[in-house]
Design a protein around this motif. Structure first.
Motif, PDB file in Angstrom:
ATOM      1  N   ALA A  10       0.825  -1.204   0.000  1.00  0.00           N
ATOM      2  CA  ALA A  10       0.000   0.000   0.000  1.00  0.00           C
ATOM      3  C   ALA A  10       0.863   1.260   0.000  1.00  0.00           C
ATOM      4  N   HIS A  11       0.551   2.179  -0.920  1.00  0.00           N
ATOM      5  CA  HIS A  11       1.142   3.519  -0.878  1.00  0.00           C
ATOM      6  C   HIS A  11       2.674   3.496  -0.789  1.00  0.00           C
ATOM      7  N   GLU A  27       0.629   3.025   7.347  1.00  0.00           N
ATOM      8  CA  GLU A  27       0.019   2.015   6.471  1.00  0.00           C
ATOM      9  C   GLU A  27       1.040   1.406   5.504  1.00  0.00           C
ATOM     10  N   HIS A  87      -4.186  -3.235   2.188  1.00  0.00           N
ATOM     11  CA  HIS A  87      -4.305  -1.897   2.764  1.00  0.00           C
ATOM     12  C   HIS A  87      -4.869  -1.936   4.175  1.00  0.00           C
ATOM     13  N   VAL A  88      -4.859  -0.768   4.811  1.00  0.00           N
ATOM     14  CA  VAL A  88      -5.524  -0.588   6.105  1.00  0.00           C
ATOM     15  C   VAL A  88      -6.439   0.624   5.953  1.00  0.00           C
TER      16      VAL A  88
HETATM   17 ZN   LIG Z   1      -4.627   2.434   1.630  1.00  0.00          ZN
END
Ligand SMILES: [Zn+2]
Length: 217
Positions: A10-11, A27, A87-88
């Motif tokens: 994620a990201h 995250e 993801h979170v």
């Molecule tokens: Zn995310």
């Protein structure tokens, strides 16, 4: 050629927000840790897998999906690969703690090959996150979670459990793709669960079991 599981982090460390209000939970970092653990678990199960971006940064979403689609082309094409982006979730972007919680998985809008993968992940989530569901029920009376919260967020209007959204990494990926939102980074109890050894093991196992079931002949 055996099927390839592509895990999506994620990201990146360069993406603003995407952390707990106290900034202790990030995250991008958590996702990379879970992807590494899941990579080891799937490998141990004899499942071929790789992680899309392991470095801390993310130049852009287009860069990411370009990497994923190149991996897909090098591994037998879209029917031979699946993509799972980890993801979170967050309830707000106001830098405050909230009382939302729960697990869910997204696919793109409409019926696609990703729906079956999402169903497998929901099934294993119900088993692996049963202790978390108990925590949520208990904590509701303390206000940690609002009464409306459910441990598994589902949308049955189209016949399956998954939520649908045209997120870039789902829409631009050529193979079946699912994005999981593993609890909330702006809920104190969710963060405590996510960062515990038990919580990490549960998140890894739910993905490993769901993917294993989906790939079973
Ligand atoms: Zn995310």
């Amino acid at each position: 050629m055996s099927k390839l599981v592509i895990l999506g982090t994620a990201h990146g460390s360069n993406v603003a927000g995407k952390c707990s209000p106290d900034k202790r939970f990030r995250e991008y970092q958590y996702s990379r840790e879970i992807c590494n653990m899941l990579h080891a678990e799937l490998t141990a199960r004899g499942i071929k897998c790789t992680v899309d971006i392991t470095a801390d940064g993310e130049p852009s979403l287009a860069y990411r999906t370009n990497i994923v689609n190149k991996i897909v082309e090098a591994n037998g094409g879209p029917s031979n690969c699946i993509y799972v982006s980890i993801h979170v979730n967050a309830a707000g972007s106001d830098g405050k703690w909230h009382n939302a919680g729960g697990w869910c998985a997204f696919t793109t809008v409409g019926t696609t090959k990703a729906d079956a993968l999402a169903e497998c992940l929901y099934e294993s989530a119900r088993v692996c996150l049963a202790p978390y569901a108990d925590i949520m029920e208990r904590e509701k009376k303390h206000g940690t979670y609002s009464p409306a919260q459910r441990p598994f967020r589902i949308d049955k209007t189209d016949g399956d459990c998954d939520l649908e959204a045209n997120f870039w990494v789902l829409r631009k990926t050529t193979c079946p793709a699912v994005l999981t939102e593993n609890l909330f980074q702006d809920n104190t109890r969710d963060v405590a669960f996510l960062t515990s050894d038990e919580g990490k093991a549960a998140i890894v196992k739910l993905h490993a079991d769901g993917i294993t079931k989906y790939l079973a002949p």
